[in-house]
Design a protein around this motif. Structure first.
Motif, PDB file in Angstrom:
ATOM      1  N   LEU A   1     -16.156 -11.883  17.047  1.00 24.10           N
ATOM      2  CA  LEU A   1     -16.233 -12.141  15.604  1.00 24.10           C
ATOM      3  C   LEU A   1     -14.906 -12.652  15.048  1.00 24.10           C
ATOM      4  O   LEU A   1     -14.877 -13.570  14.215  1.00 24.10           O
ATOM      5  CB  LEU A   1     -16.642 -10.859  14.866  1.00 24.10           C
ATOM      6  N   CYS A   2     -13.807 -12.063  15.523  1.00 24.71           N
ATOM      7  CA  CYS A   2     -12.492 -12.502  15.062  1.00 24.71           C
ATOM      8  C   CYS A   2     -12.203 -13.933  15.518  1.00 24.71           C
ATOM      9  O   CYS A   2     -11.601 -14.725  14.778  1.00 24.71           O
ATOM     10  CB  CYS A   2     -11.409 -11.559  15.586  1.00 24.71           C
ATOM     11  N   ILE A   3     -12.640 -14.276  16.720  1.00 23.83           N
ATOM     12  CA  ILE A   3     -12.380 -15.620  17.248  1.00 23.83           C
ATOM     13  C   ILE A   3     -13.194 -16.673  16.512  1.00 23.83           C
ATOM     14  O   ILE A   3     -12.672 -17.726  16.112  1.00 23.83           O
ATOM     15  CB  ILE A   3     -12.678 -15.669  18.765  1.00 23.83           C
ATOM     16  N   ILE A   4     -14.492 -16.400  16.322  1.00 26.40           N
ATOM     17  CA  ILE A   4     -15.352 -17.416  15.696  1.00 26.40           C
ATOM     18  C   ILE A   4     -15.223 -17.433  14.175  1.00 26.40           C
ATOM     19  O   ILE A   4     -15.857 -18.256  13.516  1.00 26.40           O
ATOM     20  CB  ILE A   4     -16.825 -17.216  16.084  1.00 26.40           C
ATOM     21  N   SER A   5     -14.421 -16.534  13.628  1.00 31.82           N
ATOM     22  CA  SER A   5     -14.260 -16.511  12.170  1.00 31.82           C
ATOM     23  C   SER A   5     -13.642 -17.795  11.629  1.00 31.82           C
ATOM     24  O   SER A   5     -13.795 -18.106  10.445  1.00 31.82           O
ATOM     25  CB  SER A   5     -13.388 -15.321  11.754  1.00 31.82           C
ATOM     26  N   VAL A   6     -12.932 -18.540  12.487  1.00 35.03           N
ATOM     27  CA  VAL A   6     -12.308 -19.790  12.034  1.00 35.03           C
ATOM     28  C   VAL A   6     -13.309 -20.930  11.958  1.00 35.03           C
ATOM     29  O   VAL A   6     -12.998 -21.995  11.411  1.00 35.03           O
ATOM     30  CB  VAL A   6     -11.136 -20.195  12.965  1.00 35.03           C
ATOM     31  N   VAL A   7     -14.516 -20.738  12.504  1.00 34.13           N
ATOM     32  CA  VAL A   7     -15.518 -21.806  12.490  1.00 34.13           C
ATOM     33  C   VAL A   7     -15.817 -22.295  11.073  1.00 34.13           C
ATOM     34  O   VAL A   7     -15.928 -23.501  10.837  1.00 34.13           O
ATOM     35  CB  VAL A   7     -16.815 -21.336  13.200  1.00 34.13           C
ATOM     36  N   PRO A   8     -15.977 -21.389  10.071  1.00 33.16           N
ATOM     37  CA  PRO A   8     -16.221 -21.874   8.699  1.00 33.16           C
ATOM     38  C   PRO A   8     -15.149 -22.848   8.192  1.00 33.16           C
ATOM     39  O   PRO A   8     -15.470 -23.790   7.469  1.00 33.16           O
ATOM     40  CB  PRO A   8     -16.220 -20.584   7.869  1.00 33.16           C
ATOM     41  N   LEU A   9     -13.896 -22.624   8.583  1.00 28.99           N
ATOM     42  CA  LEU A   9     -12.835 -23.526   8.133  1.00 28.99           C
ATOM     43  C   LEU A   9     -12.991 -24.905   8.749  1.00 28.99           C
ATOM     44  O   LEU A   9     -12.743 -25.925   8.104  1.00 28.99           O
ATOM     45  CB  LEU A   9     -11.466 -22.941   8.497  1.00 28.99           C
TER      46      LEU A   9
ATOM     47  N   TRP B   1      -3.734 -16.382  -0.395  1.00 26.44           N
ATOM     48  CA  TRP B   1      -4.297 -15.295   0.404  1.00 26.44           C
ATOM     49  C   TRP B   1      -5.100 -15.825   1.588  1.00 26.44           C
ATOM     50  O   TRP B   1      -5.291 -15.111   2.578  1.00 26.44           O
ATOM     51  CB  TRP B   1      -5.182 -14.419  -0.478  1.00 26.44           C
ATOM     52  N   ASP B   2      -5.583 -17.059   1.468  1.00 31.74           N
ATOM     53  CA  ASP B   2      -6.331 -17.641   2.577  1.00 31.74           C
ATOM     54  C   ASP B   2      -5.428 -18.009   3.749  1.00 31.74           C
ATOM     55  O   ASP B   2      -5.914 -18.285   4.853  1.00 31.74           O
ATOM     56  CB  ASP B   2      -7.069 -18.892   2.098  1.00 31.74           C
ATOM     57  N   LEU B   3      -4.110 -17.981   3.530  1.00 31.88           N
ATOM     58  CA  LEU B   3      -3.162 -18.343   4.578  1.00 31.88           C
ATOM     59  C   LEU B   3      -2.341 -17.141   5.047  1.00 31.88           C
ATOM     60  O   LEU B   3      -2.032 -17.023   6.242  1.00 31.88           O
ATOM     61  CB  LEU B   3      -2.224 -19.441   4.061  1.00 31.88           C
ATOM     62  N   THR B   4      -2.008 -16.252   4.112  1.00 33.48           N
ATOM     63  CA  THR B   4      -1.057 -15.182   4.448  1.00 33.48           C
ATOM     64  C   THR B   4      -1.612 -14.131   5.407  1.00 33.48           C
ATOM     65  O   THR B   4      -0.841 -13.364   5.985  1.00 33.48           O
ATOM     66  CB  THR B   4      -0.587 -14.469   3.162  1.00 33.48           C
ATOM     67  N   TRP B   5      -2.928 -14.094   5.600  1.00 29.09           N
ATOM     68  CA  TRP B   5      -3.498 -13.126   6.539  1.00 29.09           C
ATOM     69  C   TRP B   5      -2.970 -13.328   7.961  1.00 29.09           C
ATOM     70  O   TRP B   5      -3.021 -12.428   8.796  1.00 29.09           O
ATOM     71  CB  TRP B   5      -5.023 -13.204   6.551  1.00 29.09           C
ATOM     72  N   ILE B   6      -2.455 -14.542   8.232  1.00 25.28           N
ATOM     73  CA  ILE B   6      -1.936 -14.837   9.560  1.00 25.28           C
ATOM     74  C   ILE B   6      -0.760 -13.930   9.923  1.00 25.28           C
ATOM     75  O   ILE B   6      -0.392 -13.808  11.099  1.00 25.28           O
ATOM     76  CB  ILE B   6      -1.504 -16.327   9.623  1.00 25.28           C
ATOM     77  N   VAL B   7      -0.169 -13.277   8.909  1.00 25.43           N
ATOM     78  CA  VAL B   7       0.945 -12.347   9.168  1.00 25.43           C
ATOM     79  C   VAL B   7       0.527 -11.265  10.166  1.00 25.43           C
ATOM     80  O   VAL B   7       1.314 -10.887  11.047  1.00 25.43           O
ATOM     81  CB  VAL B   7       1.419 -11.695   7.852  1.00 25.43           C
ATOM     82  N   TRP B   8      -0.707 -10.771  10.064  1.00 24.35           N
ATOM     83  CA  TRP B   8      -1.124  -9.620  10.872  1.00 24.35           C
ATOM     84  C   TRP B   8      -1.284  -9.934  12.355  1.00 24.35           C
ATOM     85  O   TRP B   8      -0.745  -9.206  13.195  1.00 24.35           O
ATOM     86  CB  TRP B   8      -2.401  -9.008  10.288  1.00 24.35           C
ATOM     87  N   PRO B   9      -1.995 -11.011  12.745  1.00 19.46           N
ATOM     88  CA  PRO B   9      -2.029 -11.313  14.189  1.00 19.46           C
ATOM     89  C   PRO B   9      -0.662 -11.656  14.753  1.00 19.46           C
ATOM     90  O   PRO B   9      -0.332 -11.277  15.885  1.00 19.46           O
ATOM     91  CB  PRO B   9      -2.997 -12.500  14.295  1.00 19.46           C
ATOM     92  N   VAL B  10       0.170 -12.361  13.958  1.00 18.62           N
ATOM     93  CA  VAL B  10       1.528 -12.690  14.422  1.00 18.62           C
ATOM     94  C   VAL B  10       2.353 -11.412  14.587  1.00 18.62           C
ATOM     95  O   VAL B  10       3.070 -11.240  15.579  1.00 18.62           O
ATOM     96  CB  VAL B  10       2.217 -13.656  13.439  1.00 18.62           C
TER      97      VAL B  10
END
Length: 330
Positions: A208-216, A302-311
């Motif tokens: 689910l986490c991997i395919i979540s980028v499909v909508p973008l 907020w659509d971009l800053t979530w990347i903080v967590w995986p990094v």
């Protein structure tokens, strides 16, 4: 404890795997595995060898009524001291496992709430840019921020109340202990039964986490208007939240079994390591949270800053590894 439990306990105290112990005794790993599961008994010669390797008496290994009441420990200052080791009964083990099973959905849902907290803010902000919705930017920001802080506050409430409920048994995750007769076998059996559920939940959560980028990617291909982009970003966050919810839920339950078996991240070696690296871990994640909130409110992206967590998660593994080498934790 029976012989099987004592072999397992002494092997773990010495930090050996089943393969390493088997090599020292000149037997196969399967033989050691059968001894530890009480599937077979070692012969007298092997028992004498193990007593010498473990530094214990053969009486201690063979007699169930003999237990080691005290263990020698070394403090961080290097002073040698002796303190009693806790013994975990069958009742204690069942209470702990039931407690973790109940807390797993609570923690998982709290994490879910934290991840989706900016969804309404993103959605309203994107709709405010379209005249057709008649939503002002002030209204979008006000309602969105109120929703964000309300959801986060509710999640924090769940974290705190759950932590207080579990505080009376947190020593199992931080201190070394021994289990009474039958506890290890019971926990191993429940762990084996849960393994398919854990594997399935972990796999679905990661997917689910991997395919979540499909909508973008869909939005990029469509060249859709801003409000459509906002909707798809919200879908991305919800998919990530659902995936993380599953991962956290099954990992907490799996961790409860590892805790009682003192395996994986709850092994005696890892407990010692966490004592040394505990302050670093707390400081690191506080800093990551501050960066996430600061960047998010400064840019409102907020659509971009979530990347903080995986990094931050990837960097934490590297930072932790470096600190382990510096402080000499194996």
């Amino acid at each position: 404890m029976i012989l099987a439990d004592k072999i397992t306990e002494e092997r773990k105290k010495n930090g050996w795997s089943q393969e390493e112990l088997a090599e020292k005794l000149g037997v196969s790993r399967q033989a050691v595995s059968k001894w530890e599961s009480a599937g077979s008994m070692p012969d007298l010669q092997r028992i004498i060898q193990m007593a010498e390797l473990f530094g214990v008496s053969t009486d201690y290994l063979l007699r169930e009524d003999i237990v080691q009441e005290e263990v020698s420990v070394y403090t961080d200052t290097g002073n040698h001291s002796s303190e009693p080791i806790r013994r975990i009964s069958m009742e204690d083990a069942n209470v702990f496992l039931d407690m973790k099973k109940k807390s797993a959905p609570v923690i998982a849902n709290a994490v879910f709430m934290c991840i989706i907290s900016p969804v309404l803010l993103i959605l309203l902000a994107s709709m405010a840019e379209e005249p057709m919705f008649h939503i002002s930017e002030n209204f979008a920001a006000g309602v969105g921020v109120v929703f964000l802080f309300t959801v986060i506050a509710a999640a924090v409430f769940l974290f705190i109340t759950n932590g207080i409920k579990e505080s009376h048994m947190e020593h199992l995750e931080k201190e070394c202990f021994e289990t009474e007769y039958g506890v290890t076998g019971m926990v191993k059996e429940r762990s084996r039964s849960f393994e398919p559920v854990y594997t399935r939940g972990l796999a679905i959560g990661v997917v689910l986490c991997i395919i979540s980028v499909v909508p973008l990617f869909i939005v990029a291909a469509m060249e859709a208007p801003d409000y459509i982009c906002g909707i798809f970003v919200c879908v991305l966050l919800v998919m990530i939240a659902c995936g993380v919810n599953l991962i956290v839920r099954v990992s907490i339950i799996k961790g409860s079994y590892d805790t009682l078996l003192q395996e994986g991240e709850f092994s005696q070696e890892e407990k010692k390591a966490r004592k040394k690296l505990g302050a670093l871990s707390s400081a690191y994640w506080c800093l990551a949270t501050a960066i996430y909130l600061g960047w998010s409110f400064w840019t409102m992206q907020w659509d971009l800053t979530w990347i903080v967590w995986p990094v931050a998660g990837v960097l934490y593994a590297a930072v932790s590894g470096i600190m382990r080498m510096i402080v000499g934790v194996e």
